[in-house]
Design a protein around this motif. Sequence first.
Motif, mmCIF file in Angstrom:
data_model
loop_
_atom_site.group_PDB
_atom_site.id
_atom_site.type_symbol
_atom_site.label_atom_id
_atom_site.label_comp_id
_atom_site.label_asym_id
_atom_site.label_seq_id
_atom_site.Cartn_x
_atom_site.Cartn_y
_atom_site.Cartn_z
ATOM 1 N N ILE A 38 -39.762 7.846 56.588
ATOM 2 C CA ILE A 38 -41.108 7.258 56.528
ATOM 3 C C ILE A 38 -41.836 7.644 55.226
ATOM 4 O O ILE A 38 -42.766 6.978 54.804
ATOM 5 N N GLU A 39 -41.367 8.720 54.566
ATOM 6 C CA GLU A 39 -42.000 9.119 53.285
ATOM 7 C C GLU A 39 -41.396 8.376 52.094
ATOM 8 O O GLU A 39 -41.721 8.692 50.947
ATOM 9 N N GLY A 96 -45.878 -1.298 57.553
ATOM 10 C CA GLY A 96 -45.110 -2.540 57.691
ATOM 11 C C GLY A 96 -43.980 -2.345 58.683
ATOM 12 O O GLY A 96 -43.108 -1.500 58.469
ATOM 13 N N GLN A 97 -44.031 -3.093 59.778
ATOM 14 C CA GLN A 97 -42.930 -3.026 60.762
ATOM 15 C C GLN A 97 -42.043 -4.247 60.598
ATOM 16 O O GLN A 97 -42.536 -5.372 60.404
ATOM 17 N N ILE A 98 -40.738 -4.019 60.694
ATOM 18 C CA ILE A 98 -39.774 -5.115 60.499
ATOM 19 C C ILE A 98 -38.668 -5.071 61.563
ATOM 20 O O ILE A 98 -38.443 -4.035 62.192
ATOM 21 N N VAL A 99 -37.995 -6.213 61.707
ATOM 22 C CA VAL A 99 -36.778 -6.278 62.516
ATOM 23 C C VAL A 99 -35.711 -6.872 61.593
ATOM 24 O O VAL A 99 -35.961 -7.905 60.959
ATOM 25 N N GLY A 140 -42.002 0.963 57.456
ATOM 26 C CA GLY A 140 -42.223 1.586 56.147
ATOM 27 C C GLY A 140 -43.710 1.590 55.844
ATOM 28 O O GLY A 140 -44.475 0.798 56.412
ATOM 29 N N LEU A 141 -44.121 2.488 54.960
ATOM 30 C CA LEU A 141 -45.544 2.578 54.596
ATOM 31 C C LEU A 141 -45.722 2.121 53.150
ATOM 32 O O LEU A 141 -45.211 2.767 52.223
ATOM 33 N N ARG A 142 -46.434 1.019 52.962
ATOM 34 C CA ARG A 142 -46.695 0.543 51.593
ATOM 35 C C ARG A 142 -47.735 1.466 50.954
ATOM 36 O O ARG A 142 -48.801 1.690 51.540
ATOM 37 N N PRO A 143 -47.457 1.955 49.752
ATOM 38 C CA PRO A 143 -48.405 2.895 49.122
ATOM 39 C C PRO A 143 -49.574 2.169 48.448
ATOM 40 O O PRO A 143 -49.554 1.908 47.245
ATOM 41 N N LEU A 144 -50.594 1.851 49.249
ATOM 42 C CA LEU A 144 -51.754 1.142 48.702
ATOM 43 C C LEU A 144 -52.699 2.114 47.992
ATOM 44 O O LEU A 144 -52.776 3.280 48.375
ATOM 45 N N ARG A 145 -53.420 1.608 47.017
ATOM 46 C CA ARG A 145 -54.388 2.471 46.316
ATOM 47 C C ARG A 145 -55.633 1.654 45.991
ATOM 48 O O ARG A 145 -55.509 0.559 45.413
ATOM 49 N N ASP A 146 -56.805 2.189 46.354
ATOM 50 C CA ASP A 146 -58.067 1.525 45.983
ATOM 51 C C ASP A 146 -58.097 1.367 44.474
ATOM 52 O O ASP A 146 -57.863 2.340 43.752
ATOM 53 N N GLY A 147 -58.353 0.166 44.003
ATOM 54 C CA GLY A 147 -58.412 -0.061 42.552
ATOM 55 C C GLY A 147 -57.057 -0.381 41.942
ATOM 56 O O GLY A 147 -56.956 -0.628 40.748
#
Length: 363
Positions: A42-43, A216-219, A305-312
């Motif tokens: 997950i990281e 984000g979850q997927i199959v 999975g975790l999308r690495p979002l960032r403000d800006g």
Amino acid sequence: MSNNIVIVGAGVSGLTVAYILSQDQNNKVTVLAKHMPGDYDIEYASPWAGANYMPVGKGGSDHQAWETATWPALRDLTENHPEAGIHFRDTLIYNRTKDQGSATGQWFSELTQANPWYEDVVPDFEAMPQERLAPGIDNGQKFTSVCINTAIYLPWLVGQCVKNGAVFKRAVLKHIADAADAHNSGQKADVVVNCTGLSSKTLGGVEDEKLYPARGQIVIVRNDPGPMVSVSGTDDGDDEALYIMTRAAGGGTILGGSYQKHNWDALPDPNLATRIMKRAIAASPSLVGKGQGIEGLDIIRHGVGLRPLRDGGPRIEREVVNGVNLVHNYGHGGFGYQASFGCAEAAVSLVKEALQSKLRAKL
Ligand code: FAD
């Protein structure tokens, strides 16, 4: 004159920077990472991505420039390096105006516009005639895009870097400046490139509070429906998504998904998985046999999975921390592959700047 460079992170961001930098034999590249291609964690966002090229950057932004710059590189790999695990795919995009305010609708707002900026970037772009659109769809378009089999592409990048002389090491850093002491030569690194994705939120010396996940979850299924499909939203929830893409070279078909901001849950939600599969079949009935429902899907794996979002937006920037020359390249949200070469080239320019300023300081 050789340059000692340490890249922290072996996701698509770190590996693309390593791929470009290692092509210059003056650069002695060490890549250091907690997770490497082959790991599922997950990281580590990169293995979970579809991954395809569906531009989402706002017109006129740096993001648009990075995505524009990445298309020719992906097209070149697809045409000339089939062993990289990327293939061309027909792509269908559908927009429902009612999704505009939702998390998913905002994420896809540029992608689903009737006359998007990328119509001049991707091949075969064509607006779909209204009479071919299903009820409830306000506009649709068709073009040729790519789908990357991340299980092949990430190891391919590692192989190219190794061939160019780069050295790969496993390590977990507590502080980004410690990377300067991890160069394979035993000497201090001239520059450290930070490509740690969402982990830059907690990594010492970075601790970027602007970062947050979009879950984000997927199959992944064995069925192959044909073209890739993406829709601006769903009726099941503001942060649920509907996309389908078949990976190159036997990688299976990804059914997505979700865009759940600030949600860190690593476990697949079985109810969400059922909704994902039902939506995919409704949008693309050729996924299963005639008259079949989700029992017609042959599931390989569920994933999150975790999308690495960032403000800006992403941070591609130089900084000196504890006397160490750093270049950051993290925070690529849901577009780390489709902007990978544009962002990596921007980071590489900053590495060159940092090396020159170090040289000037020595003279
Ligand atoms: P990561 O892949 O997370 O890599 C981070 C690296 O840093 C890892 O090697 C990790 O071990 C290392 N690291 C972190 N902390 C430390 C530490 N302290 N010490 C040592 N090493 C450390 N993008 C697209 O362009 N197209 C798509 O179709 C697409 N689909 C997606 C679907 C899903 C479900 C998800 C979750 C993402 C999707 N994305 C897509 C987004 C894309 O996956 C990400 O933007 C991209 O993978 C981010 O890559 P990265 O290299 O920056 O980070």
